[in-house]
Design an enzyme around this catalytic site. Structure first.
Site, short mmCIF file in Angstrom:
data_model
loop_
_atom_site.label_atom_id
_atom_site.label_comp_id
_atom_site.label_asym_id
_atom_site.label_seq_id
_atom_site.Cartn_x
_atom_site.Cartn_y
_atom_site.Cartn_z
N GLU A 37 0.66 1.66 -13.67
CA GLU A 37 1.82 1.38 -14.54
C GLU A 37 2.31 -0.06 -14.38
OE1 GLU A 37 1.81 2.89 -11.76
OE2 GLU A 37 3.65 2.54 -10.62
N HIS A 50 -1.43 1.69 -8.63
CA HIS A 50 -0.28 1.78 -9.57
C HIS A 50 -0.71 1.29 -10.96
CE1 HIS A 50 3.21 2.75 -6.95
NE2 HIS A 50 2.31 2.43 -6.03
N CYS A 99 -0.54 7.22 -6.62
CA CYS A 99 -0.09 6.85 -5.27
C CYS A 99 0.65 8.02 -4.61
CB CYS A 99 0.73 5.56 -5.34
SG CYS A 99 0.76 4.72 -3.76
N1 GLN Z 1 3.44 5.33 1.14
C1 GLN Z 1 3.96 6.23 0.15
C2 GLN Z 1 3.85 7.68 0.62
O1 GLN Z 1 3.15 7.97 1.54
C3 GLN Z 1 3.24 6.06 -1.19
C4 GLN Z 1 3.45 4.66 -1.69
C5 GLN Z 1 3.49 4.54 -3.17
O2 GLN Z 1 3.58 5.51 -3.91
N2 GLN Z 1 3.48 3.31 -3.62
O3 GLN Z 1 4.47 8.51 0.05
#
Ligand code: GLN
Length: 200
Positions: free
Chosen positions: A182, A180, A81
């Site tokens: 994890e 995610h 992410c």
């Molecule tokens: N929206 C976050 C970003 O742009 C990422 C979100 C996340 O890691 N769950 O950094």
């Protein structure tokens, strides 16, 4: 055999949940906050969180170049992410200083506010899909204000898709996923990261 040691960049984000997932696959988690920690680990995770905050921390701690050198050493790196955003060649909409370790462009918060968070199963592996894609079939993917990865370079392999959108990609030893892995009980992706480390 000694337990594999996997670093987790510990500036901000989902560090504890990654440590728990690593424990499930028999690996020891090592928080990474300084260059010296990179010498002690077999693989590295850049967790989800807020990429702007993590990027500021990387700058403050002087970790951009050491992380690039770690990736060049051939040890596996997984960005999840916000971590995937940091691995990208650039972030297209809300700029953040990236590491440029995977030939892809990140679009931050690409799923909009309506569906900020959702869970989905990946598309079934395509005919002729590689071993990794088959091993991860049915993985529950949890998306939280997730980015999309686009403009993939020729060296980037798509390992998982959700609704035809790439959600896990790999370029050499660098893995980026927009969900995610994890969260939840299924630590198959952590298991693959540990298995992908070069033989000692
Ligand atoms: N929206 C976050 C970003 O742009 C990422 C979100 C996340 O890691 N769950 O950094």
């Amino acid at each position: 055999m000694t337990q594999p040691r996997v670093g987790i960049l510990a500036i901000q984000g989902d560090v504890d949940a990654h440590a728990q997932a690593l424990a499930r696959v028999g690996a020891t988690a090592v928080p990474v906050l300084a260059e010296k920690h990179l010498g002690e680990i077999d693989a590295l995770i850049l967790p989800g969180g807020e990429s702007t905050t993590i990027a500021k921390g990387l700058d403050r701690l002087g970790l951009y170049e050491p992380l690039r050198a770690f990736a060049e050493s051939g040890r596996p790196v997984l960005g999840t992410c916000a971590g995937a955003i940091l691995l990208a060649r650039e972030s297209e909409n809300h700029p953040v200083r990236t590491l440029g370790l995977i030939d892809a462009v990140a679009l931050r918060n690409a799923y909009g506010t309506q569906v900020d968070s959702f869970a989905a199963e990946p598309d079934p592996p395509a005919a002729g899909a590689g071993e990794t894609a088959r091993e991860l079939a049915g993985l529950r993917c949890i998306f939280i204000r997730a980015p999309r990865l686009g403009q993939l370079g020729p060296g980037v392999e798509v390992l998982l898709r959700v609704d035809a959108e790439p959600v896990l990609v790999r370029e050499g030893n660098i893995y980026a996923c927009t969900f995610h892995p994890e969260l939840g009980e299924d630590a198959r992706l952590h298991g693959l990261l540990v298995a992908a480390r070069p033989a000692a």
